[in-house]
Motif scaffolding. Sequence first.
Motif, PDB file in Angstrom:
ATOM      1  N   LEU A  37       2.515   6.510   2.678  1.00 57.38           N
ATOM      2  CA  LEU A  37       1.239   6.264   2.000  1.00 57.38           C
ATOM      3  C   LEU A  37       0.421   7.545   1.886  1.00 57.38           C
ATOM      4  CD1 LEU A  37      -0.112   3.156   3.994  1.00 57.38           C
ATOM      5  CD2 LEU A  37       1.448   3.153   2.033  1.00 57.38           C
ATOM      6  N   GLY A  38      -0.270   7.663   0.749  1.00 54.58           N
ATOM      7  CA  GLY A  38      -1.357   8.631   0.624  1.00 54.58           C
ATOM      8  C   GLY A  38      -2.631   7.814   0.497  1.00 54.58           C
ATOM      9  N   VAL A  39      -3.688   8.255   1.153  1.00 55.15           N
ATOM     10  CA  VAL A  39      -4.956   7.523   1.053  1.00 55.15           C
ATOM     11  C   VAL A  39      -6.002   8.474   0.491  1.00 55.15           C
ATOM     12  CG1 VAL A  39      -6.690   6.145   2.268  1.00 55.15           C
ATOM     13  CG2 VAL A  39      -4.315   6.122   3.065  1.00 55.15           C
ATOM     14  N   MET A  40      -6.730   8.014  -0.527  1.00 57.43           N
ATOM     15  CA  MET A  40      -7.787   8.841  -1.116  1.00 57.43           C
ATOM     16  C   MET A  40      -9.156   8.230  -0.834  1.00 57.43           C
ATOM     17  SD  MET A  40      -5.822  10.164  -4.491  1.00 57.43           S
ATOM     18  CE  MET A  40      -7.245  10.810  -5.321  1.00 57.43           C
ATOM     19  N   ILE A  41     -10.039   9.070  -0.345  1.00 52.97           N
ATOM     20  CA  ILE A  41     -11.363   8.607   0.085  1.00 52.97           C
ATOM     21  C   ILE A  41     -12.457   9.516  -0.495  1.00 52.97           C
ATOM     22  CG2 ILE A  41     -10.492   7.671   2.270  1.00 52.97           C
ATOM     23  CD1 ILE A  41     -11.672  10.225   3.626  1.00 52.97           C
ATOM     24  N   SER A  42     -13.688   9.006  -0.391  1.00 52.34           N
ATOM     25  CA  SER A  42     -14.851   9.849  -0.733  1.00 52.34           C
ATOM     26  C   SER A  42     -15.942   9.739   0.315  1.00 52.34           C
ATOM     27  CB  SER A  42     -15.455   9.413  -2.079  1.00 52.34           C
ATOM     28  OG  SER A  42     -14.525   9.499  -3.119  1.00 52.34           O
ATOM     29  N   GLY A  43     -15.716   8.944   1.385  1.00 51.07           N
ATOM     30  CA  GLY A  43     -16.847   8.701   2.277  1.00 51.07           C
ATOM     31  C   GLY A  43     -16.464   8.320   3.686  1.00 51.07           C
ATOM     32  N   ARG A  44     -17.097   7.215   4.146  1.00 50.97           N
ATOM     33  CA  ARG A  44     -17.020   6.904   5.588  1.00 50.97           C
ATOM     34  C   ARG A  44     -15.632   6.446   6.027  1.00 50.97           C
ATOM     35  NH1 ARG A  44     -19.966   0.988   5.114  1.00 50.97           N
ATOM     36  NH2 ARG A  44     -18.517   0.449   3.457  1.00 50.97           N
ATOM     37  N   GLY A  45     -14.821   5.897   5.105  1.00 51.94           N
ATOM     38  CA  GLY A  45     -13.417   5.638   5.423  1.00 51.94           C
ATOM     39  C   GLY A  45     -13.144   4.477   6.365  1.00 51.94           C
ATOM     40  N   SER A  46     -13.944   3.398   6.270  1.00 50.18           N
ATOM     41  CA  SER A  46     -13.635   2.264   7.155  1.00 50.18           C
ATOM     42  C   SER A  46     -12.356   1.544   6.707  1.00 50.18           C
ATOM     43  CB  SER A  46     -14.822   1.292   7.256  1.00 50.18           C
ATOM     44  OG  SER A  46     -15.032   0.617   6.050  1.00 50.18           O
ATOM     45  N   ASN A  47     -12.108   1.516   5.407  1.00 49.38           N
ATOM     46  CA  ASN A  47     -10.830   0.939   4.949  1.00 49.38           C
ATOM     47  C   ASN A  47      -9.659   1.844   5.339  1.00 49.38           C
ATOM     48  OD1 ASN A  47     -10.988  -1.674   3.310  1.00 49.38           O
ATOM     49  ND2 ASN A  47     -12.760  -0.513   2.580  1.00 49.38           N
ATOM     50  N   LEU A  48      -9.870   3.141   5.257  1.00 48.79           N
ATOM     51  CA  LEU A  48      -8.854   4.072   5.754  1.00 48.79           C
ATOM     52  C   LEU A  48      -8.542   3.744   7.213  1.00 48.79           C
ATOM     53  CD1 LEU A  48      -7.185   6.728   5.964  1.00 48.79           C
ATOM     54  CD2 LEU A  48      -9.352   7.905   6.435  1.00 48.79           C
ATOM     55  N   GLN A  49      -9.587   3.506   8.008  1.00 52.13           N
ATOM     56  CA  GLN A  49      -9.383   3.209   9.427  1.00 52.13           C
ATOM     57  C   GLN A  49      -8.518   1.969   9.609  1.00 52.13           C
ATOM     58  OE1 GLN A  49     -10.798   5.240  12.034  1.00 52.13           O
ATOM     59  NE2 GLN A  49      -9.139   4.164  13.052  1.00 52.13           N
ATOM     60  N   SER A  50      -8.743   0.967   8.757  1.00 51.36           N
ATOM     61  CA  SER A  50      -7.935  -0.255   8.903  1.00 51.36           C
ATOM     62  C   SER A  50      -6.456   0.046   8.604  1.00 51.36           C
ATOM     63  CB  SER A  50      -8.469  -1.383   8.001  1.00 51.36           C
ATOM     64  OG  SER A  50      -8.149  -1.132   6.658  1.00 51.36           O
ATOM     65  N   LEU A  51      -6.223   0.975   7.686  1.00 52.58           N
ATOM     66  CA  LEU A  51      -4.832   1.362   7.402  1.00 52.58           C
ATOM     67  C   LEU A  51      -4.262   2.218   8.538  1.00 52.58           C
ATOM     68  CD1 LEU A  51      -5.216   2.125   3.582  1.00 52.58           C
ATOM     69  CD2 LEU A  51      -3.969   0.201   4.601  1.00 52.58           C
ATOM     70  N   ILE A  52      -5.084   3.104   9.075  1.00 54.19           N
ATOM     71  CA  ILE A  52      -4.634   3.924  10.215  1.00 54.19           C
ATOM     72  C   ILE A  52      -4.240   3.003  11.372  1.00 54.19           C
ATOM     73  CG2 ILE A  52      -5.415   5.511  12.036  1.00 54.19           C
ATOM     74  CD1 ILE A  52      -7.161   6.927   9.936  1.00 54.19           C
ATOM     75  N   ASP A  53      -5.091   2.016  11.653  1.00 49.52           N
ATOM     76  CA  ASP A  53      -4.825   1.116  12.785  1.00 49.52           C
ATOM     77  C   ASP A  53      -3.553   0.298  12.545  1.00 49.52           C
ATOM     78  OD1 ASP A  53      -7.122   2.119  13.882  1.00 49.52           O
ATOM     79  OD2 ASP A  53      -8.361   0.366  13.446  1.00 49.52           O
ATOM     80  N   ALA A  54      -3.384  -0.175  11.311  1.00 50.29           N
ATOM     81  CA  ALA A  54      -2.184  -0.960  11.004  1.00 50.29           C
ATOM     82  C   ALA A  54      -0.931  -0.087  11.160  1.00 50.29           C
ATOM     83  CB  ALA A  54      -2.276  -1.528   9.590  1.00 50.29           C
ATOM     84  N   CYS A  55      -1.007   1.135  10.626  1.00 49.00           N
ATOM     85  CA  CYS A  55       0.156   2.028  10.670  1.00 49.00           C
ATOM     86  C   CYS A  55       0.506   2.442  12.105  1.00 49.00           C
ATOM     87  CB  CYS A  55      -0.086   3.266   9.814  1.00 49.00           C
ATOM     88  SG  CYS A  55      -0.084   2.912   8.041  1.00 49.00           S
ATOM     89  N   ALA A  56      -0.460   2.333  12.993  1.00 47.11           N
ATOM     90  CA  ALA A  56      -0.198   2.698  14.391  1.00 47.11           C
ATOM     91  C   ALA A  56       0.656   1.641  15.094  1.00 47.11           C
ATOM     92  CB  ALA A  56      -1.521   2.888  15.129  1.00 47.11           C
TER      93      ALA A  56
END
Length: 219
Positions: free
Chosen positions: A6-25
């Motif tokens: 996965l590549g993740v593109m963000i512009s800000g606080r990244g709470s959805n990114l965090q949910s993906l980080i946690d899932a991928c862990a």
Amino acid sequence: MRKLKLGVMISGRGSNLQSLIDACARANFPAEITVVISNRPGVYGLARAELAGIKQVTIDHKDYENRETFEDAVQEELQSNEVELLCLAGFMRILNSSFVNKWKDRMLNVHPSLLPAFKGLHTHERAIEAGCRFTGCTIHYVVPDLDAGPIILQTAVPIAEEDTAETLAQKVLEYEHSMYPEAVRLIADNRVRVSGHKALIKDMTTPEKGLINPVPFGS
Ligand code: GRF
């Protein structure tokens, strides 16, 4: 276990990114994040990636002459990190159709409304203003038209009389966080097929918490 990159593109606080980080862990999650790209320097989402030991890159759109050259730089970064599925997570730039088409059926977005209602910005204010009883969130494939691609998952969230845009955003966000990894998992498991304007999901027998009527294969 082979993991989808996965590549993740963000512009800000990244709470959805965090949910993906946690899932991928989680060891049994079928995807991994190979790069996080922000178009804004110094945003909190970048710190989240760094903390998780994930490669993070800032590609500041202001450093580029135009959208094309910015997107070329993004594309290069995605390719060099072997990204297979691109997840927009609070990424606040419009992407040219030439870029979007390169990622056809391989780019997702999370949108804080029940699409096709309330495309664009300020979705919660607009849903309250319209007197809606429900709003929600949508994970969809990205197509050149804004917020118009095939819908993968949606969750409906009731609007209480006392809700403000802020309280509603908070409620909806929780569902975004559970739905985004779920959509990625379905794709990584090869259970999502795009047919015309619809995304069909295979064997969705026990709807997980809050997932509303995914369209099954063959219907
Ligand atoms: C989310 O509400 C998402 O639906 C919208 O932008 C917001 C991003 O939040 N596209 P975060 O950066 O993931 O915390």
